[in-house]
Write a protein that holds these residues in place. Structure first.
Motif, PDB file in Angstrom:
ATOM      1  N   UNK A 330       1.168  -1.297  -0.349  1.00 28.99           N
ATOM      2  CA  UNK A 330      -0.448  -0.170  -0.429  1.00 28.99           C
ATOM      3  C   UNK A 330       1.055   1.425   0.359  1.00 28.99           C
ATOM      4  N   UNK A 331       0.924   1.918  -1.200  1.00 30.59           N
ATOM      5  CA  UNK A 331       2.100   3.033  -1.144  1.00 30.59           C
ATOM      6  C   UNK A 331       0.962   4.086  -1.506  1.00 30.59           C
ATOM      7  N   UNK A 332       0.257   4.105  -0.273  1.00 27.99           N
ATOM      8  CA  UNK A 332      -0.060   6.014   0.075  1.00 27.99           C
ATOM      9  C   UNK A 332       0.428   6.254   1.243  1.00 27.99           C
ATOM     10  N   UNK A 333       0.196   7.161   1.566  1.00 29.20           N
ATOM     11  CA  UNK A 333       0.762   8.526   2.801  1.00 29.20           C
ATOM     12  C   UNK A 333      -0.141   7.747   3.902  1.00 29.20           C
ATOM     13  N   UNK A 334      -1.043   7.696   4.285  1.00 31.82           N
ATOM     14  CA  UNK A 334      -1.683   6.713   4.911  1.00 31.82           C
ATOM     15  C   UNK A 334      -2.379   5.623   5.070  1.00 31.82           C
ATOM     16  N   UNK A 342       2.646  -1.822   8.857  1.00 33.26           N
ATOM     17  CA  UNK A 342       3.943  -2.900   8.587  1.00 33.26           C
ATOM     18  C   UNK A 342       5.213  -1.468   9.574  1.00 33.26           C
ATOM     19  N   UNK A 343       4.746  -1.955  10.929  1.00 32.15           N
ATOM     20  CA  UNK A 343       5.549  -0.263  11.462  1.00 32.15           C
ATOM     21  C   UNK A 343       7.077  -0.088  11.717  1.00 32.15           C
ATOM     22  N   UNK A 344       8.322   0.493  11.229  1.00 32.84           N
ATOM     23  CA  UNK A 344       9.530   0.163  11.794  1.00 32.84           C
ATOM     24  C   UNK A 344       9.940   0.668  12.248  1.00 32.84           C
ATOM     25  N   UNK A 345       9.495   0.411  13.779  1.00 38.56           N
ATOM     26  CA  UNK A 345      10.165   1.866  15.326  1.00 38.56           C
ATOM     27  C   UNK A 345      11.351   2.191  14.994  1.00 38.56           C
ATOM     28  N   UNK A 346      11.891   3.525  15.987  1.00 37.57           N
ATOM     29  CA  UNK A 346      13.164   4.041  15.615  1.00 37.57           C
ATOM     30  C   UNK A 346      13.559   2.933  16.788  1.00 37.57           C
ATOM     31  N   UNK A 347      15.126   2.848  17.166  1.00 34.71           N
ATOM     32  CA  UNK A 347      15.288   2.621  18.038  1.00 34.71           C
ATOM     33  C   UNK A 347      14.936   2.767  19.067  1.00 34.71           C
ATOM     34  N   UNK A 348      14.572   1.626  20.453  1.00 29.62           N
ATOM     35  CA  UNK A 348      14.662   1.696  21.690  1.00 29.62           C
ATOM     36  C   UNK A 348      13.057   2.294  21.573  1.00 29.62           C
ATOM     37  N   UNK A 349      12.098   1.893  20.675  1.00 30.49           N
ATOM     38  CA  UNK A 349      10.553   2.351  20.485  1.00 30.49           C
ATOM     39  C   UNK A 349       9.751   0.871  20.937  1.00 30.49           C
ATOM     40  N   UNK A 350       8.582   1.119  21.267  1.00 33.54           N
ATOM     41  CA  UNK A 350       7.875   0.089  20.477  1.00 33.54           C
ATOM     42  C   UNK A 350       6.734  -0.363  19.595  1.00 33.54           C
ATOM     43  N   UNK A 351       6.070  -1.183  19.791  1.00 38.86           N
ATOM     44  CA  UNK A 351       4.704  -0.966  17.839  1.00 38.86           C
ATOM     45  C   UNK A 351       3.833  -0.533  19.115  1.00 38.86           C
ATOM     46  N   UNK A 352       3.363  -0.280  20.108  1.00 37.42           N
ATOM     47  CA  UNK A 352       2.005   0.879  20.643  1.00 37.42           C
ATOM     48  C   UNK A 352       2.306   1.693  20.121  1.00 37.42           C
ATOM     49  N   UNK A 353       3.886   2.569  21.158  1.00 34.19           N
ATOM     50  CA  UNK A 353       4.100   3.894  19.914  1.00 34.19           C
ATOM     51  C   UNK A 353       4.257   4.124  19.427  1.00 34.19           C
ATOM     52  N   UNK A 354       4.803   3.720  18.433  1.00 35.22           N
ATOM     53  CA  UNK A 354       4.896   4.128  16.999  1.00 35.22           C
ATOM     54  C   UNK A 354       4.184   4.434  16.228  1.00 35.22           C
ATOM     55  N   UNK A 355       2.972   3.170  16.559  1.00 31.40           N
ATOM     56  CA  UNK A 355       1.068   3.437  16.021  1.00 31.40           C
ATOM     57  C   UNK A 355       0.555   4.545  16.159  1.00 31.40           C
ATOM     58  N   UNK A 356       0.908   5.018  17.414  1.00 34.22           N
ATOM     59  CA  UNK A 356       0.040   6.640  18.353  1.00 34.22           C
ATOM     60  C   UNK A 356       0.988   7.461  17.338  1.00 34.22           C
ATOM     61  N   UNK A 357       2.110   6.895  17.470  1.00 36.65           N
ATOM     62  CA  UNK A 357       2.663   8.609  16.366  1.00 36.65           C
ATOM     63  C   UNK A 357       2.316   8.656  15.260  1.00 36.65           C
ATOM     64  N   UNK A 358       2.531   7.818  14.964  1.00 35.41           N
ATOM     65  CA  UNK A 358       2.309   7.818  13.091  1.00 35.41           C
ATOM     66  C   UNK A 358       0.645   7.964  12.784  1.00 35.41           C
ATOM     67  N   UNK A 359      -0.564   7.546  14.049  1.00 32.94           N
ATOM     68  CA  UNK A 359      -2.062   7.723  13.337  1.00 32.94           C
ATOM     69  C   UNK A 359      -1.929   6.437  12.409  1.00 32.94           C
ATOM     70  N   UNK A 360      -1.697   5.460  12.588  1.00 30.36           N
ATOM     71  CA  UNK A 360      -2.183   4.167  12.475  1.00 30.36           C
ATOM     72  C   UNK A 360      -3.100   3.586  13.583  1.00 30.36           C
ATOM     73  N   UNK A 361      -3.958   2.638  13.108  1.00 28.77           N
ATOM     74  CA  UNK A 361      -4.470   1.205  13.600  1.00 28.77           C
ATOM     75  C   UNK A 361      -3.572   0.626  14.110  1.00 28.77           C
ATOM     76  N   UNK A 362      -4.056   0.577  16.363  1.00 29.26           N
ATOM     77  CA  UNK A 362      -2.769  -0.519  16.564  1.00 29.26           C
ATOM     78  C   UNK A 362      -3.695  -1.897  15.955  1.00 29.26           C
ATOM     79  N   UNK A 363      -4.859  -1.458  15.877  1.00 28.98           N
ATOM     80  CA  UNK A 363      -5.228  -3.328  15.955  1.00 28.98           C
ATOM     81  C   UNK A 363      -5.292  -4.279  15.090  1.00 28.98           C
ATOM     82  N   UNK A 364      -4.720  -3.215  13.918  1.00 27.07           N
ATOM     83  CA  UNK A 364      -3.869  -3.792  12.484  1.00 27.07           C
ATOM     84  C   UNK A 364      -1.954  -3.607  12.325  1.00 27.07           C
TER      85      UNK A 364
END
Length: 470
Positions: A330-334, A342-364
């Protein structure tokens, strides 16, 4: 040169063997003649086996065995140039031996202890001349582990350490000079690997098998931490960790785990008892527990897309990986509502925080490990705290169709390999900062004694200090 060895346990026998094979006369002492004879017989059998395997010739074997002399009288040590004590790890017993030795040996005889956990300075305090007392800590099995810690007590003079380093080189061992601090160098630094793994297990981030396989495959450790606990013996590892923790006045970095304590209470000590973190058969081989896998064929009419976001330095690498294994991007901006994130967290970060920061659905959303070329070794996926089963099953199906090895872990601040490597590197930095040992010796000792693929400070330079700090 004549070296006295006190104690004919596993360590004493090994030390005596390498000394004799190096052409040094060895005087062995034990107050129990039966134990003494048994120990000498063992050493000679080991030398004979080397001859049978063609490692040494017959003349060398006979010469080595002729250099081994026994005694049940400590006064026979009067002509020794060096005495190495290798008895049980009991401070009072060791002090008593050194007190007696000082009345017997000559003025320039070095008194060395093979202690792995007790203070060399405390042992030396029993002597009138503590300046000639040092640690000479070998590792088991001595003939194979070609490294020895030369431990400088508070009062130890330079010439003593210099001579022990010279002797180490004569017998084919690499000397590592270290201060008299809890755990010296190797046992101090070795705590980081197992302690952080136990913390990860206690937090429910992953199970024992996944922690082991992730660290073996993505970091090239020879054994996972729980495999290592079972090999060493939990009854050895846990008391050592407790000792170092208390000697550092409860520094939280070395905090022991209740997990090891419970296994000790249950007498699940590792390979020696047939069960520790794993079960073993009668031959000592690990019994592999078959892991449940979820095979799900993808319904082509409802094919899912994968949107990738997060750490910009690794996003394209993850996109290329997904394309390579047949995933549709999916090449969309969102992400679209139907896409998996598929999230690529910055070093030391968790998946949930990364999903919130990117504004995406944490369930998916699921995070993927990109650090240290993990994609080329073993795929590690991290769920958010609310990732749906369907999201995970779809990704598992894609990975299984490509016959890729993977692990699914729960949310954690940093993936498993990041956490463990950061702990090891930071502990090594603290050791260097406190001048316990030189950076060069830290790296050398860890590779030789612990079998790590790189020294911790080498790893730090490879990954970059800013990344480790992050």
């Amino acid at each position: 040169m004549t070296v006295g060895v006190i104690g004919l346990g596993v360590m004493g026998r090994g030390i005596a063997q390498v000394l004799a094979q190096s052409g040094i006369k060895v005087l062995l002492y034990d107050n129990n003649e039966e134990i003494l004879d048994s120990g000498i017989d063992f050493i000679k059998r080991m030398i004979d086996k080397l001859c049978e395997k063609g490692k040494i010739d017959k003349d060398k074997a006979e010469s080595s065995k002729s250099l081994i002399v026994k005694t049940t009288d400590l006064s026979d040590f009067s002509g020794c140039d060096l005495v190495i004590e290798a008895v049980v790890e009991n401070l009072d017993i060791k002090k008593n031996i050194f007190y007696k030795l000082e009345e017997i040996v000559k003025e320039d005889c070095i008194l060395a202890t093979n202690t792995s956990s007790l203070s060399v300075t405390s042992i030396a305090a029993a002597c009138k001349k503590p300046s000639r007392v040092a640690g000479f800590h070998f590792f088991n099995p001595v003939p194979l582990m070609k490294v020895v810690e030369v431990v400088r007590g508070i009062m130890t003079e330079d010439w003593v350490c210099d001579e022990l380093k010279r002797i180490a080189q004569v017998i084919g061992h690499t000397p590592i000079l270290t201060k008299d601090t809890p755990g010296f160098l190797v046992n101090h630094l070795g705590r980081a690997y197992g302690t952080e793994a136990l913390t990860i297990l206690s937090e429910g981030v992953a199970d024992i098998e996944d922690i082991d396989v992730i660290l073996r495959e993505t970091c090239n450790f020879r054994m996972g931490p729980f495999e290592l606990f079972d090999l060493t013996g939990i009854d050895v590892s846990h008391p050592a960790t407790e000792s170092i923790y208390h000697q550092f006045y409860e520094d939280p970095r070395y905090k022991p785990s209740y997990i090891l304590q419970r296994r000790m209470e249950a007498k699940l000590l590792g390979r020696k008892t047939g069960q520790g973190f794993y079960k073993y058969d009668s031959s000592g081989k690990k019994i592999i527990k078959e892991k449940t896998t979820y095979i799900k064929s993808v319904d082509k009419s409802k094919i899912f897309k994968i949107w990738v976001g997060g750490d910009k330095s690794n996003v394209n690498m993850i996109k290329n990986f997904i394309f390579k294994i047949g995933g549709e991007l999916d090449e969309g901006k969102k992400p679209s509502k139907k896409s998996i994130c598929m999230l690529v967290p910055e070093l030391g970060k968790d998946a949930t925080t990364t999903s919130v920061e990117l504004g995406v659905d944490p369930e998916k959303s699921v995070a993927i490990e990109a650090f240290n070329n993990a994609l080329n070794k073993h795929i590690v996926l991290m769920k958010t705290v609310v990732t749906t089963d369907n999201t995970i099953l779809n990704l598992m199906s894609l990975l299984q169709q490509n016959e890729l090895n993977y692990s699914i872990i729960n949310d954690s601040p940093g993936f498993i390999n990041q956490r463990v490597l950061a702990m090891i590197i930071n502990t090594a930095c603290a050791i260097a900062q406190q001048n316990i040992a030189s950076p060069h010796d830290i790296d050398k000792a860890v590779k030789l004694a612990l079998g790590y693929p790189f020294g911790p400070l080498e790893w730090g330079n490879m990954f970059g200090v800013n990344n480790i700090l992050q």
